[in-house]
Scaffold this active site. Structure first.
Site, mmCIF file in Angstrom:
data_model
loop_
_atom_site.group_PDB
_atom_site.id
_atom_site.type_symbol
_atom_site.label_atom_id
_atom_site.label_comp_id
_atom_site.label_asym_id
_atom_site.label_seq_id
_atom_site.Cartn_x
_atom_site.Cartn_y
_atom_site.Cartn_z
ATOM 1 N NE ARG A 34 12.521 -1.215 -31.319
ATOM 2 C CZ ARG A 34 12.563 -2.538 -31.405
ATOM 3 N NH1 ARG A 34 13.512 -3.209 -30.800
ATOM 4 N NH2 ARG A 34 11.663 -3.196 -32.094
ATOM 5 C CG ASP A 35 18.789 -0.707 -23.503
ATOM 6 O OD1 ASP A 35 19.780 -0.021 -23.837
ATOM 7 O OD2 ASP A 35 18.621 -1.138 -22.358
ATOM 8 C CB ILE A 36 19.318 4.527 -25.273
ATOM 9 C CG1 ILE A 36 19.980 4.412 -23.912
ATOM 10 C CG2 ILE A 36 17.964 5.198 -25.197
ATOM 11 C CD1 ILE A 36 20.314 5.745 -23.258
ATOM 12 C CG ASN A 97 20.981 -6.076 -14.559
ATOM 13 O OD1 ASN A 97 21.176 -7.278 -14.646
ATOM 14 N ND2 ASN A 97 21.119 -5.269 -15.593
ATOM 15 C CD GLU A 105 24.478 0.014 -16.761
ATOM 16 O OE1 GLU A 105 25.663 0.152 -17.091
ATOM 17 O OE2 GLU A 105 23.554 -0.147 -17.572
ATOM 18 C CG HIS A 110 14.955 -1.436 -16.028
ATOM 19 N ND1 HIS A 110 15.577 -0.793 -14.967
ATOM 20 C CD2 HIS A 110 15.949 -1.808 -16.872
ATOM 21 C CE1 HIS A 110 16.880 -0.766 -15.172
ATOM 22 N NE2 HIS A 110 17.138 -1.390 -16.309
ATOM 23 C CG MET A 111 12.180 -8.304 -17.537
ATOM 24 S SD MET A 111 12.768 -9.355 -16.211
ATOM 25 C CE MET A 111 11.288 -9.541 -15.242
ATOM 26 C CG HIS A 112 17.583 -5.329 -19.471
ATOM 27 N ND1 HIS A 112 18.196 -4.352 -20.215
ATOM 28 C CD2 HIS A 112 17.785 -5.000 -18.172
ATOM 29 C CE1 HIS A 112 18.752 -3.474 -19.398
ATOM 30 N NE2 HIS A 112 18.513 -3.841 -18.146
#
Length: 150
Positions: A34-36, A97, A105, A110-112
């Protein structure tokens, strides 16, 4: 261009278990967390476990098993979260990105996976860094994400 991978980036530290994360799925070569800073109800990061800076670095240097596992895990996550339209979900967005213009960033590929709500248009109206930072906040570095001062 020769990519230099930083073994101390935040995602490398998560993969090693040095930093906590909410792991939701894992393959032999990939990890889903999970993204923070979630931007949607479902905001998952799919990470290759290998040392890849960005998508082109990954595709040029990963072996076929790593590539297959990465994309299989991405598909599994969209199904497990019921985002896949075929299974009744409302859909999702995949984002990777790369580089400064791509607003990368963290220098670990990584893939969102974003879903769980209507996501709106693909790109914001802001086209320059100053306006984008006013609208979305400053671009974050690993040091900021890790609460370190430079």
């Amino acid at each position: 261009m020769q990519y230099a991978y930083d073994q101390e980036n935040i995602l490398a530290r998560i993969i090693r278990g040095d930093l906590p994360s909410t792991r939701i799925a894992e393959g032999p070569h990939s990890l889903a967390i999970r993204d923070i800073r979630p931007q949607a109800p479902d905001h998952i990061l799919i990470l290759p476990k290998g040392p890849y800076v960005c998508f082109d670095h990954f595709m040029a240097n990963a072996d076929p098993a790593e590539i297959a596992d990465f994309f299989a895990l991405t598909a599994q996550v969209t199904r497990d979260l019921n985002l896949t339209p075929e299974l009744g979900g409302g859909g999702y967005r995949l984002i990777a990105n790369t580089g400064a213009d791509g607003f990368q960033e963290i220098a670990h590929f990584h893939m969102h996976v974003l879903g769980g709500r209507w996501l709106g248009p693909l790109l914001p109206g802001a086209t320059d860094v100053e306006t984008a930072e006013q609208e979305f906040g400053p671009k974050l570095s690993n040091d900021i994400l890790l609460n370190k001062e430079r």
